[in-house]
Design a protein around this motif. Structure first.
Motif, short mmCIF file in Angstrom:
data_model
loop_
_atom_site.label_atom_id
_atom_site.label_comp_id
_atom_site.label_asym_id
_atom_site.label_seq_id
_atom_site.Cartn_x
_atom_site.Cartn_y
_atom_site.Cartn_z
N CYS A 1 0.77 -1.22 -0.12
CA CYS A 1 0.03 -0.07 0.15
C CYS A 1 0.82 1.32 0.11
O CYS A 1 2.12 1.07 0.16
CB CYS A 1 -1.00 0.18 1.27
SG CYS A 1 -0.36 0.69 2.73
N ALA A 2 0.21 2.40 -0.09
CA ALA A 2 0.88 3.62 -0.28
C ALA A 2 2.07 3.90 1.08
O ALA A 2 2.94 4.60 0.90
CB ALA A 2 0.04 4.77 -0.54
N ASP A 3 1.45 3.65 2.24
CA ASP A 3 2.35 3.79 3.40
C ASP A 3 3.61 2.82 3.42
O ASP A 3 4.49 3.27 4.15
CB ASP A 3 1.37 3.51 4.55
CG ASP A 3 0.47 4.65 4.77
OD1 ASP A 3 0.31 5.32 4.20
OD2 ASP A 3 -0.82 4.13 5.57
N ASP A 4 3.66 2.08 2.49
CA ASP A 4 4.91 0.99 2.32
C ASP A 4 5.99 1.67 1.44
O ASP A 4 7.09 1.28 1.78
CB ASP A 4 4.54 -0.05 1.91
CG ASP A 4 3.58 -0.94 2.81
OD1 ASP A 4 3.62 -0.86 4.17
OD2 ASP A 4 2.81 -2.07 2.47
N HIS A 5 5.55 2.79 0.56
CA HIS A 5 6.41 2.99 -0.31
C HIS A 5 7.73 3.51 0.12
O HIS A 5 8.90 3.38 -0.37
CB HIS A 5 5.89 4.00 -1.32
CG HIS A 5 4.75 3.81 -2.05
ND1 HIS A 5 4.00 4.40 -3.04
CD2 HIS A 5 3.79 2.48 -2.21
CE1 HIS A 5 2.81 3.74 -3.37
NE2 HIS A 5 2.75 2.48 -2.90
N ALA A 6 7.82 4.53 1.06
CA ALA A 6 8.86 5.16 1.46
C ALA A 6 10.15 4.33 2.00
O ALA A 6 10.99 4.32 1.70
CB ALA A 6 8.68 6.32 2.45
N ASP A 7 9.56 3.27 2.87
CA ASP A 7 10.47 2.44 3.63
C ASP A 7 10.83 1.23 2.74
O ASP A 7 11.99 0.68 2.96
CB ASP A 7 10.16 1.98 4.92
CG ASP A 7 10.13 3.29 5.83
OD1 ASP A 7 10.99 4.20 5.93
OD2 ASP A 7 9.39 3.36 7.06
N TYR A 8 10.03 0.67 1.77
CA TYR A 8 10.19 -0.76 1.18
C TYR A 8 9.97 -0.46 -0.34
O TYR A 8 9.13 -0.47 -0.80
CB TYR A 8 8.97 -1.64 1.94
CG TYR A 8 9.06 -1.84 3.45
CD1 TYR A 8 9.88 -2.35 3.84
CD2 TYR A 8 7.83 -0.78 4.12
CE1 TYR A 8 9.96 -2.38 5.28
CE2 TYR A 8 8.00 -0.85 5.63
CZ TYR A 8 8.90 -1.53 6.24
OH TYR A 8 9.06 -1.57 7.44
N PRO A 9 11.32 -0.61 -0.81
CA PRO A 9 11.18 -0.45 -2.19
C PRO A 9 10.45 -1.75 -3.20
O PRO A 9 10.17 -1.41 -4.06
CB PRO A 9 12.91 -0.83 -2.55
CG PRO A 9 13.70 -0.48 -1.21
CD PRO A 9 12.66 -0.86 -0.26
N ASP A 10 10.38 -2.82 -2.45
CA ASP A 10 9.64 -3.82 -3.15
C ASP A 10 8.30 -3.84 -2.66
O ASP A 10 7.40 -4.72 -3.02
CB ASP A 10 10.05 -5.41 -2.73
CG ASP A 10 10.26 -5.29 -1.26
OD1 ASP A 10 9.52 -4.62 -0.38
OD2 ASP A 10 10.63 -6.72 -0.86
N CYS A 11 7.60 -2.72 -2.65
CA CYS A 11 6.18 -2.16 -2.35
C CYS A 11 5.81 -1.15 -2.99
O CYS A 11 4.83 -0.57 -3.01
CB CYS A 11 5.89 -1.98 -0.65
SG CYS A 11 5.82 -3.41 0.28
N ARG A 12 6.90 -0.66 -3.75
CA ARG A 12 6.65 0.54 -4.81
C ARG A 12 5.82 0.16 -6.11
O ARG A 12 6.06 -1.08 -6.70
CB ARG A 12 7.97 1.20 -4.94
CG ARG A 12 8.43 1.75 -3.77
CD ARG A 12 9.86 2.51 -3.82
NE ARG A 12 10.22 2.86 -2.40
CZ ARG A 12 11.55 3.26 -2.33
NH1 ARG A 12 12.49 2.81 -3.25
NH2 ARG A 12 11.91 3.41 -1.20
#
Length: 176
Positions: free
Chosen positions: A111-122
């Protein structure tokens, strides 16, 4: 048509995804992974209980990963739990299973909240995984990729998902 495989961790996002796919008659099975995560029993228990309660097939993959110490921040301690390649590995297992059972789609709970910390959620990662998976006739999608946690909580409530029965590896809590 039951053509969706959900990568089910037992966390909020993947549980809501699985519930959504089940409700529209598309859920074929869930894939859960034991990769050495610090709270593995709690995470695996949440995914098992959801599948048992909903009479959904669950495939468990044993795939030990290096770097699990990154996730050992402690119960209730916030911070990045980045494990390079975790989602790449887990998606590969889910795609392999989907192709083997002729399912057409693997859904992941990024989800969008994961984008900053987790490259494999972008978005670019999901697009690349999808391109590779199409080699095997499988799509990789992240239906909540642009939603934030409050949006997903709202969907969960609308579907009647028991949020307290989910388990987050990102922000674990003690199990009562």
């Amino acid at each position: 048509m039951r053509d969706v495989i959900v990568l089910l961790s037992g966390g909020l996002d993947s549980t809501v995804l699985a519930t959504s796919a089940l409700r529209v008659g598309r859920l074929r099975a869930c894939v859960s992974a034991r990769y050495g995560q610090p709270n593995m029993e709690a995470e695996m228990g949440a995914s098992r209980r959801w599948c048992d309660a909903n009479k959904v097939d669950r495939v468990v993959v044993d795939s030990p990963l290096a770097g699990v110490n990154q996730m050992r921040l402690g119960v209730g301690e916030s911070g990045s739990r980045l494990m390079p390649g975790r989602n790449l590995t887990l998606i590969a297992h889910a795609v392999q299973f989907a192709a083997a059972v002729s399912a057409s789609e693997v859904q992941i709970g990024a989800c969008a909240d994961d984008h900053a910390d987790y490259p494999d959620c972008r978005p670019e990662f999901v697009a690349a995984a999808d391109t590779l998976a199409q080699t095997y006739g499988v799509r990789v999608t992240a239906p909540y990729l642009y939603l934030r946690k409050p949006d997903i909580v709202g969907i969960a409530r609308g579907l009647g998902v028991d949020i307290e029965a989910t388990w987050s590896c990102y922000e674990p809590r003690s199990v009562g």
